[in-house]
Design a protein around this motif. Structure first.
Motif, PDB file in Angstrom:
ATOM      1  N   LYS A 355       0.830  -1.207   0.000  1.00 23.08           N
ATOM      2  CA  LYS A 355       0.000   0.000   0.000  1.00 23.08           C
ATOM      3  C   LYS A 355       0.865   1.258   0.000  1.00 23.08           C
ATOM      4  N   PHE A 356       1.928   1.228   0.794  1.00 24.75           N
ATOM      5  CA  PHE A 356       2.791   2.404   0.880  1.00 24.75           C
ATOM      6  C   PHE A 356       3.531   2.627  -0.443  1.00 24.75           C
ATOM      7  N   LEU A 357       3.995   1.542  -1.069  1.00 18.22           N
ATOM      8  CA  LEU A 357       4.685   1.666  -2.350  1.00 18.22           C
ATOM      9  C   LEU A 357       3.751   2.199  -3.434  1.00 18.22           C
ATOM     10  N   HIS A 358       2.498   1.750  -3.413  1.00 17.92           N
ATOM     11  CA  HIS A 358       1.503   2.286  -4.348  1.00 17.92           C
ATOM     12  C   HIS A 358       1.334   3.792  -4.141  1.00 17.92           C
ATOM     13  N   LEU A 359       1.236   4.172  -2.875  1.00 21.80           N
ATOM     14  CA  LEU A 359       1.056   5.588  -2.551  1.00 21.80           C
ATOM     15  C   LEU A 359       2.234   6.421  -3.069  1.00 21.80           C
ATOM     16  N   LEU A 360       3.454   5.931  -2.813  1.00 27.58           N
ATOM     17  CA  LEU A 360       4.642   6.651  -3.274  1.00 27.58           C
ATOM     18  C   LEU A 360       4.709   6.707  -4.797  1.00 27.58           C
ATOM     19  N   GLY A 361       4.386   5.587  -5.438  1.00 30.50           N
ATOM     20  CA  GLY A 361       4.407   5.551  -6.893  1.00 30.50           C
ATOM     21  C   GLY A 361       3.433   6.561  -7.484  1.00 30.50           C
ATOM     22  N   ASP A 362       2.230   6.620  -6.913  1.00 32.52           N
ATOM     23  CA  ASP A 362       1.226   7.575  -7.403  1.00 32.52           C
ATOM     24  C   ASP A 362       1.680   9.021  -7.175  1.00 32.52           C
ATOM     25  N   MET A 363       2.336   9.249  -6.037  1.00 35.28           N
ATOM     26  CA  MET A 363       2.808  10.598  -5.728  1.00 35.28           C
ATOM     27  C   MET A 363       3.890  11.027  -6.719  1.00 35.28           C
ATOM     28  N   HIS A 364       4.843  10.129  -6.985  1.00 34.42           N
ATOM     29  CA  HIS A 364       5.909  10.449  -7.937  1.00 34.42           C
ATOM     30  C   HIS A 364       5.336  10.655  -9.344  1.00 34.42           C
ATOM     31  N   GLN A 365       4.365   9.826  -9.713  1.00 37.05           N
ATOM     32  CA  GLN A 365       3.776   9.951 -11.050  1.00 37.05           C
ATOM     33  C   GLN A 365       3.056  11.294 -11.211  1.00 37.05           C
ATOM     34  N   SER A 366       2.342  11.723 -10.151  1.00 39.41           N
ATOM     35  CA  SER A 366       1.628  13.003 -10.218  1.00 39.41           C
ATOM     36  C   SER A 366       2.589  14.181 -10.323  1.00 39.41           C
ATOM     37  N   ARG A 367       3.838  13.983  -9.846  1.00 45.50           N
ATOM     38  CA  ARG A 367       4.843  15.046  -9.899  1.00 45.50           C
ATOM     39  C   ARG A 367       5.698  14.943 -11.155  1.00 45.50           C
ATOM     40  N   GLY A 368       5.379  13.971 -12.006  1.00 47.02           N
ATOM     41  CA  GLY A 368       6.144  13.798 -13.242  1.00 47.02           C
ATOM     42  C   GLY A 368       7.454  13.071 -13.050  1.00 47.02           C
ATOM     43  N   GLU A 369       7.661  12.497 -11.859  1.00 40.94           N
ATOM     44  CA  GLU A 369       8.907  11.766 -11.548  1.00 40.94           C
ATOM     45  C   GLU A 369       8.704  10.297 -11.923  1.00 40.94           C
ATOM     46  N   LEU A 370       8.682  10.045 -13.235  1.00 41.34           N
ATOM     47  CA  LEU A 370       8.253   8.732 -13.731  1.00 41.34           C
ATOM     48  C   LEU A 370       9.238   7.613 -13.386  1.00 41.34           C
TER      49      LEU A 370
END
Length: 423
Positions: A355-370
């Motif tokens: 769950k935490f990794l999903h959260l971090l992945g979504d956060m990075h994606q929203s910031r363009g940090e693909l």
């Protein structure tokens, strides 16, 4: 007539033991001499020890007319055991259980049902043997079903159902719950066991996502509690009620239920459920866009879980705080919480990690940090064998596919498609 003393002397000589040899480690030699002369009378526990050393049955110390006295002692021991286990006083419970176990043939069917109930409570609470406890409760329930209805039958059904619900064995749990509910109506059950039955029905329906049914049973339980002034597990019931309302998006009703749960837990020593209530209030506050209250409640819960050294609660509150901070735009706190999460995390991959990794992945994606987002998603996929919920893997694959599609990365798209079809 000194029947016990004479029998003891006969059995001792049969085993070719001296008085000193029989007494060793149990009593002194002179006590054996006094016992054989009829000057003292041994306790039931003492006779059990003698029977073990003499390799005989405890009944061998008694004439037929005196066996009723032995039966009385066993029943008394069983009554003491029952009182201990229903009051969660397990200090001497196992010893009592072992004493009675050696004389099961002296128990009638009702006493035997009670014995298995007590055994189930000990296996559950002392030995943490869930399967053994379920088996013992099932034996007890079956014996009670062959007897005229009594409250002890409902008590056994409640203990058994509660265990099965906690293990998510709903089909079997509902078999006992439905029978018990029919009995409770037919025999006009009341008091603690009726409340416990309604609580179990509410919890079982809630865990299955049947929230309307859960609320109906919970409200019945609360009504019985109010009318009888018996507040059994009332705080927990309000927590479950709050969960049902929250899942149905009835947030004001959920807040009212959680607040009532808080009243029951505050000022008690039930810190674990108090922490759980704070956690639920924190999540609910986030749903209603009250980030400040959400953080306050979740931090209170986190502090309590730390005091209790409850790793599950610690990890969960760290994750819920991270979600709250991300939704309120404080992403720097999310990364800090993930660092704390990893410091507290010492197990193989579990739902909290995913769950935490999903959260971090979504956060990075929203910031363009693909690249950072892909790293998080791939970390989930690399440990996919540890994930019980296949939807978690599918979600990660979809997000990797979306990024690969935007980059026109055919190799990654092929990998994602192959992995997705294999699920």
């Amino acid at each position: 007539m000194n029947t016990v003393g004479l029998k003891l002397r006969h059995l001792r000589k049969k085993q070719k033991l001296t008085q000193s040899e029989l007494a060793a480690g149990i009593v002194n030699r002179s006590y054996i001499s006094q016992l054989e002369k009829g000057m003292v009378q041994p306790s039931y526990k003492l006779l059990l020890k003698f029977s073990e050393r003499l390799q005989c049955d405890i009944h061998d110390f008694f004439e037929e007319e005196n066996k009723a006295l032995l039966s009385f002692d066993i029943k008394k021991a069983l009554s003491n055991l029952e009182f201990a286990v229903i009051n969660d006083d397990f200090a001497d419970a196992e010893e009592h259980l072992n004493d009675i176990e050696k004389n099961l043939s002296a128990l009638n069917q009702r006493d035997l049902a009670l014995y298995y109930f007590c055994q189930g409570r000990i296996l559950q609470s002392v030995r943490q043997d869930t399967d053994g406890a379920v088996t013992a409760f099932e034996k007890s329930y079956e014996l009670y079903c062959n007897l005229p209805y009594c409250e002890e039958r409902l008590r056994t059904s409640n203990e058994l159902s509660s265990l099965l619900i906690n293990e998510d064995r709903f089909s079997k749990a509902f078999t006992y719950l439905n029978e018990a509910y029919d009995d409770s109506i037919a025999f006009k059950a009341s008091g603690v066991e009726k409340i416990s039955l309604l609580n179990n029905l509410g919890l079982a329906h809630a865990k299955k996502g049947e929230y309307y049914s859960a609320i109906r049973f919970i409200k019945q339980a609360l009504s019985v509690s109010s009318k009888t002034a018996i507040y059994f597990q009332t705080g927990i019931v309000y927590m479950v009620l709050g969960l049902c309302y929250r899942r149905m998006s009835q947030y004001e009703d959920a807040k009212g239920a959680y607040s009532k749960a808080l009243l029951f837990f505050e000022g008690t020593d039930d810190q674990l459920n108090l922490a759980g209530t704070y956690t639920n209030l924190g999540i609910l506050s986030r749903y209603t866009s009250d980030a400040e209250s959400a953080v306050s409640y979740l931090k209170s819960a986190h502090d309590l879980y730390n005091q209790l050294e409850d790793s599950k609660g610690i990890l969960n509150t760290l994750f819920e705080l991270a979600v709250t901070y991300q939704e309120s735009g404080k992403e720097e706190h999310v990364l800090s919480l993930y660092k704390s999460f990893n410091e507290a995390y010492s197990e193989p991959f579990t739902d909290y990690k995913f769950k935490f990794l999903h959260l971090l992945g979504d956060m990075h994606q929203s910031r363009g940090e693909l690249t950072d987002a892909l790293r998080c998603y791939h970390e989930i996929l690399d440990e996919s064998e540890a994930v019980n919920d296949r939807s978690v893997i599918k979600d990660a694959l979809k997000k990797v596919a979306a990024i690969a599609c935007g980059r026109r990365d055919e190799k990654t798209l092929f990998y994602v498609t192959e992995k997705y079809l294999a699920l």
